[in-house]
Enzyme design. Structure first.
Site, PDB file in Angstrom:
ATOM      1  CB  VAL A 124      53.550  72.109  48.230  1.00  0.00           C
ATOM      2  CG1 VAL A 124      53.393  72.495  49.701  1.00  0.00           C
ATOM      3  CG2 VAL A 124      52.212  71.653  47.650  1.00  0.00           C
ATOM      4  CE  LYS A 125      59.170  79.939  48.272  1.00  0.00           C
ATOM      5  NZ  LYS A 125      58.991  81.345  47.812  1.00  0.00           N
ATOM      6  CB  VAL A 126      57.888  72.708  52.449  1.00  0.00           C
ATOM      7  CG1 VAL A 126      58.006  72.212  53.877  1.00  0.00           C
ATOM      8  CG2 VAL A 126      56.619  72.153  51.800  1.00  0.00           C
ATOM      9  CB  THR A 132      54.009  83.681  45.482  1.00  0.00           C
ATOM     10  OG1 THR A 132      53.471  82.394  45.815  1.00  0.00           O
ATOM     11  CG2 THR A 132      53.662  84.021  44.055  1.00  0.00           C
TER      12      THR A 132
END
Length: 218
Positions: A86-88, A27
């Site tokens: 965790v999208k970074v 997402t």
């Protein structure tokens, strides 16, 4: 090859899960906004709702662009559910944050990758996934699938554990081409996944089988 769906729409996630081939979800803030999800608490709860549907990695993106902010948000996201990744973003502070999370055992997805050098740096920092955006590269007349192939070669040369997640997938041929060159994961819309099922010869063959059956048994 793992199949992720790139959406925040719960109905589409359920439909993909019901197929029995869904491995995870990605997402981003734009996808959340598309579903009318706003406000920090509502967004966090929506991630939890997604995790209740699919038993696999769910990438949840940080909004902060500074190291301290990414770390704070990432720690909070990781506490929501064991499946949260965790999208970074691929920035200098993003790489520092990925290193921080990797030392804590928190899975990460380095997003907005458009070069092999960026993928290499993210892998060195300990990213669980790197997400090259192949569709957006195609949009500017650069081969997105070619980038996947380049990253695959580099990662194989040095035996990185980081998985290549082909993102910004637009159509079924993107999926096939990425599978041919060894992408670990693809993420795209439900329409691209469902398009893999369809073929006109399958439709005509099934119609003929049914017609022949009805001639004898009608």
């Amino acid at each position: 090859m793992k199949f992720f769906i790139d959406t925040a729409n719960l109905d589409q996630i359920k439909e993909a899960e019901d197929l029995g081939i869904l491995d995870g979800v990605t997402t981003n803030p734009s996808l959340m906004a598309k579903e009318g999800i706003s406000g920090a608490n509502n967004i966090l709860q929506h991630y939890v709702n997604i995790c209740k549907i699919v038993d696999g990695p769910v990438s949840a993106e940080v909004i902060a662009t500074d190291f301290d902010g990414m770390v704070k948000e990432g720690d909070n996201l990781a506490e929501l559910h064991p499946n949260i990744v965790v999208k970074v973003p691929m920035t200098k502070d993003g790489i520092k944050a990925i290193k921080y999370f990797s030392t804590k055992g928190i899975k990460t997805n380095c997003t907005l990758i458009f070069s092999a050098g960026q993928a290499l740096i993210a892998a060195k920092a300990g990213a669980t996934y790197v997400s090259p955006f192949i569709g957006r590269l195609d949009d500017i007349s650069v081969s997105g699938v070619g980038l996947i192939e380049q990253i695959r070669l580099i990662f194989d040369n040095y035996m990185f554990d980081t998985e290549i997640l082909a993102a910004s997938v637009r159509h079924p041929m993107h999926i096939i081409e990425c599978a041919e060159i060894g992408a670990d994961v693809m993420t795209g819309p439900l329409s691209a996944i469902l398009a893999l099922i369809n073929h006109p010869l399958t439709d005509s063959g099934l119609a003929k089988f049914l017609a022949d059956y009805n001639k004898l048994n009608g």
